[in-house]
Design a protein around this motif. Structure first.
Motif, PDB file in Angstrom:
ATOM      1  N   PHE A 162      -2.392 -12.640  55.067  1.00  0.00           N
ATOM      2  CA  PHE A 162      -1.864 -11.754  56.097  1.00  0.00           C
ATOM      3  C   PHE A 162      -0.369 -11.506  55.918  1.00  0.00           C
ATOM      4  O   PHE A 162       0.126 -10.417  56.223  1.00  0.00           O
ATOM      5  N   GLN A 163       0.341 -12.489  55.415  1.00  0.00           N
ATOM      6  CA  GLN A 163       1.753 -12.257  55.121  1.00  0.00           C
ATOM      7  C   GLN A 163       1.903 -11.254  53.987  1.00  0.00           C
ATOM      8  O   GLN A 163       2.793 -10.391  54.013  1.00  0.00           O
ATOM      9  N   ALA A 164       1.015 -11.341  52.997  1.00  0.00           N
ATOM     10  CA  ALA A 164       1.054 -10.385  51.885  1.00  0.00           C
ATOM     11  C   ALA A 164       0.759  -8.968  52.372  1.00  0.00           C
ATOM     12  O   ALA A 164       1.344  -8.000  51.877  1.00  0.00           O
ATOM     13  N   VAL A 182      -5.274  -3.747  50.902  1.00  0.00           N
ATOM     14  CA  VAL A 182      -5.184  -5.197  51.012  1.00  0.00           C
ATOM     15  C   VAL A 182      -6.103  -5.900  50.009  1.00  0.00           C
ATOM     16  O   VAL A 182      -5.931  -7.092  49.750  1.00  0.00           O
ATOM     17  N   SER A 183      -7.058  -5.184  49.453  1.00  0.00           N
ATOM     18  CA  SER A 183      -7.877  -5.782  48.398  1.00  0.00           C
ATOM     19  C   SER A 183      -7.020  -6.082  47.176  1.00  0.00           C
ATOM     20  O   SER A 183      -7.248  -7.077  46.478  1.00  0.00           O
ATOM     21  N   THR A 225     -15.568 -10.927  51.529  1.00  0.00           N
ATOM     22  CA  THR A 225     -16.377 -11.218  52.718  1.00  0.00           C
ATOM     23  C   THR A 225     -15.511 -11.263  53.962  1.00  0.00           C
ATOM     24  O   THR A 225     -15.875 -10.726  55.018  1.00  0.00           O
ATOM     25  N   LEU A 226     -14.365 -11.886  53.866  1.00  0.00           N
ATOM     26  CA  LEU A 226     -13.456 -11.963  55.006  1.00  0.00           C
ATOM     27  C   LEU A 226     -12.908 -10.575  55.342  1.00  0.00           C
ATOM     28  O   LEU A 226     -12.856 -10.173  56.512  1.00  0.00           O
ATOM     29  N   LEU A 227     -12.493  -9.823  54.319  1.00  0.00           N
ATOM     30  CA  LEU A 227     -11.959  -8.485  54.561  1.00  0.00           C
ATOM     31  C   LEU A 227     -13.015  -7.583  55.191  1.00  0.00           C
ATOM     32  O   LEU A 227     -12.716  -6.786  56.084  1.00  0.00           O
ATOM     33  N   PRO A 264      -8.957  -4.235  62.351  1.00  0.00           N
ATOM     34  CA  PRO A 264      -7.746  -3.565  61.867  1.00  0.00           C
ATOM     35  C   PRO A 264      -7.867  -2.888  60.508  1.00  0.00           C
ATOM     36  O   PRO A 264      -6.967  -2.144  60.125  1.00  0.00           O
ATOM     37  N   LEU A 265      -8.934  -3.145  59.766  1.00  0.00           N
ATOM     38  CA  LEU A 265      -9.036  -2.599  58.417  1.00  0.00           C
ATOM     39  C   LEU A 265     -10.084  -1.491  58.330  1.00  0.00           C
ATOM     40  O   LEU A 265     -10.923  -1.344  59.213  1.00  0.00           O
TER      41      LEU A 265
END
Length: 358
Positions: free
Chosen positions: A185-187, A254-255, A263-265, A298-299
């Motif tokens: 999330f920081q990235a 973000v990928s 899976t998380l994304l 959010p994505l």
């Protein structure tokens, strides 16, 4: 303005808001998502650079806060439309329609402000006494103007703290723990905040490398460019990534900019056309007074990659969406979760820093 006139004005403003939002939806869905994102982010960058130069030369307010708010509001709607509409087979980028989209976005914000004032004018004294009407106006203003507008600086610290109690189950379900998720999330935040600058620097370094390659052969760059590309495959790919970041919304990918597992994304993302409520027929359809899809997830999934189209909701909405999906994937964890989520911060240092997250 008498009461019947105010009621009529509010009803008219509501229809105007719905019409403006519908037109924005039509424009957004008709354009390729990557090019539209690239255009919006590039416009923000160029305007901020121009205003910064004017400030340095004339000592005037650069107006960057207004610019950020305008872009933020528009990105919220891009996210909402991508979540609500499947991708058409035929899309075309049109800069004139982008200019119209920016104008409509500003218009919708103004309409929402006027609607707040018109609907609060007749509010009777309530729990807040004679100030109830003023408080109602300010609450509506805040809902429209302030949602999501925040600086993404301490995302990693926030996620490390709030996810630490669930570290074991996160590793079990997603294969990564609290520290890795916090880093991801920081990235995301860093890519949005400094992605354009990083891409420009990368392009400059690659150009210098190509120039040095040409100089070593004592030939013009245009004559050796193909040979340089063939001899430097990885650097050539870096050129493509930098161009994507600069012109096709790649800073929101973000990928590519995080190491978070797909899976998380996917659990944090809408697929195109998945959201069914924001534009559903009825009062306030598509207006700022409905709950934005970005508040839920959010994505957005575009192709095989996931994008943080609207960067200001990724922390708060991401946290809620992640825990919600975690409990769906592992329902037997709910009882343990209920005990952990009420734990209070024990670090005074963190409590002071937590003010920044509000």
């Amino acid at each position: 303005m008498n009461k019947p006139t105010r009621i009529e004005a509010a009803a008219s403003l509501l229809k105007d808001m719905e019409a403006t939002a519908a037109r924005m939806r039509t424009l957004i869905v008709a354009m390729p998502a990557h090019e539209l994102l690239g255009y919006i982010y590039a416009q923000r960058l160029m305007k901020a650079m121009a205003d910064q130069n004017a400030t340095e030369e004339q000592g005037k307010d650069d107006g960057s806060d207004d610019l950020i708010n305008e872009n933020q509001f528009l990105l919220e709607y891009v996210h909402a439309v991508l979540a609500s509409d499947a991708a058409p087979a035929d899309v075309k980028f049109d800069e004139a329609q982008c200019a119209e989209l920016f104008e409509l976005s500003r218009k919708l914000r103004t309409q929402a402000m006027l609607f707040a004032m018109a609907t609060a004018a007749d509010t009777k004294d309530g729990v807040f006494g004679p100030d109830t009407a003023d408080i109602e106006v300010h609450a509506k203003f805040t809902w429209v103007m302030m949602r999501g507008n925040r600086y993404q600086v301490l995302e990693g610290e926030f996620y490390r703290y709030v996810l630490a109690p669930h570290d074991d189950v996160l590793k079990e379900v997603y294969g990564v723990g609290a520290a890795d998720i916090a880093e991801g999330f920081q990235a995301m935040a860093d890519a949005t905040r400094s992605g354009h600058a990083d891409a420009i620097l990368e392009m400059m370094n690659l150009f210098d490398a190509a120039q040095a390659f040409a100089a070593a052969q004592n030939r013009p760059l245009k004559d050796v460019l193909e040979a340089w590309v063939a001899a430097n495959a990885e650097q050539s790919k870096a050129v493509g990534r930098a161009m994507d970041d600069m012109f096709r919304g790649g800073i929101a990918n973000v990928s590519r900019h995080t190491k978070l597992p797909p899976t998380l994304l996917a659990d944090l993302a809408y697929r195109r056309g998945e959201e069914m409520e924001f534009f559903t027929a009825g009062d306030f359809a598509g207006t700022p007074y409905r709950t934005l899809p970005a508040r839920k997830k959010p994505l957005i999934q575009l192709g095989s990659d996931y994008y943080a189209v609207d960067p200001c909701f990724t922390r708060d909405a991401g946290y809620r969406a992640l825990l919600y999906k975690l409990l769906q994937r592992k329902p037997d964890y709910r009882k343990t979760f209920e005990g952990k989520r009420c734990e209070r911060p024990t670090s005074k240092k963190f409590e002071r820093r937590a003010i920044l997250f509000k």
